[in-house]
Design a protein around this motif. Structure first.
Motif, PDB file in Angstrom:
ATOM      1  N   SER A   1      11.295 -23.937  -6.171  1.00  0.00           N
ATOM      2  CA  SER A   1      12.739 -23.975  -6.423  1.00  0.00           C
ATOM      3  C   SER A   1      13.049 -24.044  -7.918  1.00  0.00           C
ATOM      4  O   SER A   1      14.071 -23.512  -8.369  1.00  0.00           O
ATOM      5  N   LEU A   2      12.191 -24.724  -8.684  1.00  0.00           N
ATOM      6  CA  LEU A   2      12.431 -24.859 -10.124  1.00  0.00           C
ATOM      7  C   LEU A   2      12.386 -23.504 -10.815  1.00  0.00           C
ATOM      8  O   LEU A   2      13.214 -23.207 -11.683  1.00  0.00           O
ATOM      9  N   PHE A   3      11.424 -22.681 -10.455  1.00  0.00           N
ATOM     10  CA  PHE A   3      11.304 -21.367 -11.098  1.00  0.00           C
ATOM     11  C   PHE A   3      12.426 -20.435 -10.644  1.00  0.00           C
ATOM     12  O   PHE A   3      12.958 -19.655 -11.452  1.00  0.00           O
ATOM     13  N   ALA A   4      12.811 -20.527  -9.382  1.00  0.00           N
ATOM     14  CA  ALA A   4      13.950 -19.737  -8.917  1.00  0.00           C
ATOM     15  C   ALA A   4      15.215 -20.142  -9.659  1.00  0.00           C
ATOM     16  O   ALA A   4      16.029 -19.297 -10.045  1.00  0.00           O
ATOM     17  N   HIS A   5      15.390 -21.442  -9.872  1.00  0.00           N
ATOM     18  CA  HIS A   5      16.565 -21.942 -10.592  1.00  0.00           C
ATOM     19  C   HIS A   5      16.638 -21.366 -12.005  1.00  0.00           C
ATOM     20  O   HIS A   5      17.733 -21.073 -12.506  1.00  0.00           O
TER      21      HIS A   5
ATOM     22  N   TYR B   1      13.105 -15.772  -5.414  1.00  0.00           N
ATOM     23  CA  TYR B   1      13.929 -15.153  -6.465  1.00  0.00           C
ATOM     24  C   TYR B   1      13.260 -13.846  -6.873  1.00  0.00           C
ATOM     25  O   TYR B   1      12.128 -13.876  -7.346  1.00  0.00           O
ATOM     26  N   PRO B   2      13.883 -12.708  -6.655  1.00  0.00           N
ATOM     27  CA  PRO B   2      15.207 -12.541  -6.035  1.00  0.00           C
ATOM     28  C   PRO B   2      15.172 -12.849  -4.535  1.00  0.00           C
ATOM     29  O   PRO B   2      14.131 -12.660  -3.888  1.00  0.00           O
ATOM     30  N   PHE B   3      16.297 -13.311  -4.027  1.00  0.00           N
ATOM     31  CA  PHE B   3      16.420 -13.689  -2.616  1.00  0.00           C
ATOM     32  C   PHE B   3      17.167 -12.581  -1.878  1.00  0.00           C
ATOM     33  O   PHE B   3      18.126 -12.015  -2.398  1.00  0.00           O
TER      34      PHE B   3
ATOM     35  N   SER C   1      10.351 -28.371   0.360  1.00  0.00           N
ATOM     36  CA  SER C   1      10.601 -28.930  -0.968  1.00  0.00           C
ATOM     37  C   SER C   1      11.608 -30.060  -0.804  1.00  0.00           C
ATOM     38  O   SER C   1      12.151 -30.259   0.281  1.00  0.00           O
ATOM     39  N   ASN C   2      11.839 -30.809  -1.874  1.00  0.00           N
ATOM     40  CA  ASN C   2      12.743 -31.953  -1.773  1.00  0.00           C
ATOM     41  C   ASN C   2      14.162 -31.508  -1.437  1.00  0.00           C
ATOM     42  O   ASN C   2      14.590 -30.410  -1.801  1.00  0.00           O
TER      43      ASN C   2
END
Length: 325
Positions: free
Chosen positions: A134-138, A237-239, A260-261
């Motif tokens: 999620s961090l890298f997608a963000h 990402y991309p989604f 994930s959290n």
């Protein structure tokens, strides 16, 4: 028909790309020993100039890969433990991923960051059990999370050929998965294209990574109660928002199953976007790790933090029983 394991799919995809394109090389710690089996046989096959053993300095060799990519090579950097990606988060997100823009389009940075064992395993401890996709997608870094051997082969192939940095997460719990395969059918899979693993009409379950297999098991267990569609984004990402919208249009209900959290995870993003842009007939739910979950070293306690089949079944039943908005 031969069976292909997840790890063998990674080994085969990387080897095929190194055969196809001499600019591709792999670097990382313990490459010569192939501790993860991803590079098994590569030292003899390709030699030390393309299977590069590096010192224990993640920031250093990650920046080295950026420079090599800018000079025309296509490095694949293997990280054996998820937290190592956090050590080089700045190098990936703030340097490699931004350099095409910062150089006015003059230099691309085609690096693949391969994490072949992400997630929890008993005894791994607090620093080895994260799922930081999620961090890298963000941060807008291309990020893939395949659940099956054929998807792992296709998405790793695509990642290596992509002209942008790509982070590849191979979920630890998916590594033992084996799949019947015709090797002639293996090939690149585009980023941002989801996959329906099981068609359904009553509720869409978006499952990420290894949880696809858990979702399929729950869908089978609840087959007498509901028709459950299991949808896998494959890349976070991309989604594939259009693909998810098509699935939700068929079912009207949504549950997200995400390892994930809870806070600021992919589960939250999927629910928010679906609520904003898609027609839902009932409030959606998510099944994730708890807020701020920190895996320790006590397996019995760690298991309680993992999203599981019972939680997913409960969420599905709750969405199905909801009277609607």
């Amino acid at each position: 028909m031969p069976k292909l394991s997840y790890l063998k799919a990674l080994n085969r995809a990387l080897g095929d790309e190194m055969d196809r394109d001499e600019s591709v090389f792999v670097l990382g710690e313990d490459m010569n020993f192939a501790l993860t089996n991803v590079t098994a046989g590569f030292l003899d096959r390709f030699g030390p100039d393309r299977v590069v053993e590096v010192p224990l300095t993640e920031q250093g060799f990650t920046n080295f890969a950026t420079g090599a990519a800018m000079a025309g090579r296509r490095p694949v950097v293997e990280f054996q433990i998820p937290f190592l990606l956090l050590l080089v988060f700045e190098q990936i997100t703030n340097q490699a991923n931004k350099f095409l823009l910062m150089s006015g389009g003059q230099r691309s940075v085609p690096v693949t960051y391969l994490m072949p064992a992400a997630g929890w395993r008993a005894g791994w401890g607090a620093q080895h059990s994260d799922q930081p996709y999620s961090l890298f997608a963000h941060m807008g870094v291309k990020t893939v999370l395949p659940a099956t051997p054929t998807d792992a082969y296709g998405l790793l192939t695509t990642a290596i050929r992509d002209d942008d940095p790509v982070v590849f997460f191979g979920p630890l719990a998916a590594l033992p998965v084996r799949e019947d395969v015709d090797y002639a059918d293996l090939g690149p899979i585009p980023l941002g294209k989801g996959r329906v693993h099981r068609a359904g009409t009553d509720v869409t379950v978006v499952a990420l990574g290894h949880l696809v297999h858990e979702a399929l098991a729950v869908a089978e267990e609840l087959a007498d109660e509901a028709s459950i569609e299991v949808w896998d984004p494959r890349s976070v990402y991309p989604f594939d928002w259009a693909g998810l919208a098509e699935s939700v249009a068929r079912t009207g209900r949504l549950v997200v199953f995400d390892d994930s959290n809870r806070a600021c995870g992919m589960g939250a993003e999927v629910l928010a976007t679906a609520a904003e842009e898609m027609r839902l007939t009932a409030p959606p739910k998510r099944v994730t790790r708890p807020d701020g979950a920190i895996v320790g070293a006590v397996p019995e306690l760690d298991v309680a933090l993992q999203p599981d089949r019972a939680q997913l079944a409960e969420a599905i039943r709750a969405v199905l029983k909801s009277p609607g908005w």
